[in-house]
Scaffold this active site. Sequence first.
Site: not given
Length: 331
Positions: A116, A256, A286
Amino acid sequence: MNKLYNAGIIGTGSSIPDKILTNSDLEQIVDTTDEWIVSRTGIKERRIADSKVATSDLATEAAKKALEDANLKASDLDMILVATVTPDMHFPSTACLVQSNLGIEGCPAFDIEAACSGALYGLITASQFISTGVYKNILVIGAECLSKIVNWQDRNTCVLFGDGAGAFIVSRVDKGYGLLAHSMGADGNGSKLLKVEAGGSKRPASLETVEKGLHYLQMEGSEVFKFAVKIMAKASEEVIAKAKLSLDDIDFLIPHQANIRIIDASRRRLKLSKEKVYMNLMHYGNMSAASVPVALDEASRAGKIQKGDNIILVAFGGGLTWASTLLKWGK
Ligand SMILES: CC(C)(COP(=O)(O)OP(=O)(O)OC[C@H]1O[C@@H](n2cnc3c(N)ncnc32)[C@H](O)[C@@H]1OP(=O)(O)O)[C@@H](O)C(=O)NCCC(=O)NCCS
């Protein structure tokens, strides 16, 4: 080499699949509830790529929009970086596939695997080539089709992730603008917390690995959660200190988009008001490497960030990895 130029983002773009999978859709697939997912994560729905769509397809669309936003042609690109944990295949790289889709050849193209944190690893890598004068325009993409590697029978993970792609064009910008500071790091001791175990050289794909579901993403959620809360605030504080600014100077934080509780806890540690923190995880879940570039593209197009704003981009992910940048927005 000394810094000759300021590197910054001059264009952004994103690509989000049309298909929406809501929490109530998930209630039909695994033993979960909308109430559990919203209260534990903040996610209400996520986007799912069509079975025929690969990561390079989303990445290419995001790239085209970012090029248009930057007023550049694909032939103006000097390098292509794609951050992904869901490449189309082991090799060739998704970056090479995107290059071909864009109808160009010759410039270097490679993938970055920092989960990520990947798009920020890419942005920081690109900025080195720009600020030293080696290259003028670099395409950085974060792109994922996570729906293709989650186990749709595992309620611990399948509710969390979504598909999408976001892109930045990194170029020379006026003095005082662009990347003021960056920070990145990794702790490989946490490699077991978030992984896809099989399909690589350690456990090549076999009937057995598929039967055991080892080709799916596995995660120790609560350990990742603790790490995330600590590192998001720490990495943000690091770039503020490196840029010789204070928290009061920060106009916007684009974190994030993993979990609303992680973002809220980081925001409280940083003493930032809710208005200064961008969130879109309720709509997308996500999207790993795509989360930050998609969020930045949305915030920019919605006019939420203005020229001269000090913006922190911060991410954490599998590896474990983390990265942050402090940008003075110059668009
Ligand atoms: C995954 C996460 C949402 C779980 O939230 P949590 O509050 O830590 O929940 P727990 O892990 O304590 O699980 C609590 C219970 O909910 C259950 N549960 C897990 N997923 C569920 C779901 N989708 N629906 C209903 N119950 C669920 C668990 O089985 C557990 O049940 P048990 O107590 O009977 O064993 C949270 O840990 C998280 O977001 N971690 C970070 C993940 C992340 O960001 N990953 C990406 C990194 S880039």
